[in-house]
Design a protein around this motif. Sequence first.
Motif, PDB file in Angstrom:
ATOM      1  N   TYR A   8      82.963  87.928  58.700  1.00 42.12           N
ATOM      2  CA  TYR A   8      82.598  89.061  57.859  1.00 42.12           C
ATOM      3  C   TYR A   8      83.746  89.414  56.913  1.00 42.12           C
ATOM      4  N   ASP A  57      74.923  87.992  59.526  1.00 38.21           N
ATOM      5  CA  ASP A  57      73.527  87.563  59.659  1.00 38.21           C
ATOM      6  C   ASP A  57      72.943  88.061  60.972  1.00 38.21           C
ATOM      7  N   LEU A  58      71.738  87.627  61.259  1.00 41.51           N
ATOM      8  CA  LEU A  58      71.009  88.117  62.438  1.00 41.51           C
ATOM      9  C   LEU A  58      71.780  87.875  63.733  1.00 41.51           C
ATOM     10  N   LEU A  61      74.064  90.766  64.488  1.00 41.49           N
ATOM     11  CA  LEU A  61      73.528  92.131  64.423  1.00 41.49           C
ATOM     12  C   LEU A  61      73.351  92.706  65.827  1.00 41.49           C
ATOM     13  N   GLN A  93      64.404  87.801  55.157  1.00 40.53           N
ATOM     14  CA  GLN A  93      65.824  87.950  55.493  1.00 40.53           C
ATOM     15  C   GLN A  93      66.411  86.550  55.646  1.00 40.53           C
ATOM     16  N   ASN A  95      69.434  83.853  56.552  1.00 42.24           N
ATOM     17  CA  ASN A  95      70.604  83.670  57.421  1.00 42.24           C
ATOM     18  C   ASN A  95      71.378  82.435  56.995  1.00 42.24           C
ATOM     19  N   GLN A 101      71.188  82.561  51.420  1.00 41.65           N
ATOM     20  CA  GLN A 101      71.855  83.868  51.461  1.00 41.65           C
ATOM     21  C   GLN A 101      73.014  83.875  50.471  1.00 41.65           C
ATOM     22  N   TYR A 106      74.368  91.386  56.388  1.00 39.16           N
ATOM     23  CA  TYR A 106      72.957  91.304  56.773  1.00 39.16           C
ATOM     24  C   TYR A 106      72.086  92.265  55.953  1.00 39.16           C
TER      25      TYR A 106
END
Length: 144
Positions: A8, A57-58, A61, A93, A95, A101, A106
Amino acid sequence: MSDAIKSYDDHNIFAKMIQGDIPCHKVYEDDMTLAFMDIMPQAQGHVLVIPKQQAVDLSQLEPEYASAVLMTAKKVMAAQRKVLEREGIIQMQLNGAQAGQTVFHYHVHLIPSSIHELGRHGSQPADQAELAELATQLKAAIEQ
Ligand code: AMP
């Protein structure tokens, strides 16, 4: 192309929005989420919902944020249906870069469109006044 999960980067554009460092056309905000108009919409009324959690991403999360994002998405979708007078809303969405992406915080897309019409990423910035007006209408529809 390698699709390893990125770490991140808290300088990404959506992190800056959460911190209030860059503007957005806000549709909804609570303690855990923020929803705003997509600046290059794939259809009129395209909204993004993001968690106030550092997740690329998922896979990153946290469950309580996953739940909060979906609860906000439900509010936004109901507002889109009212304001845009259409039932069909795509929830999408992505990923990873390999999936297309481009912003690595996210986010869920809510796109008033159809799978038969949806094209690639938008390539034209929307008219700012139109985005502001739609954000105002959607916000009001959520607050009703
Ligand atoms: P994705 O490809 O799923 O990562 O989608 C990123 C989305 O963010 C695209 O639809 C962009 O149009 C949108 N986007 C990028 N920068 C901004 C911004 N400053 N404000 C609103 N939407 C943005």
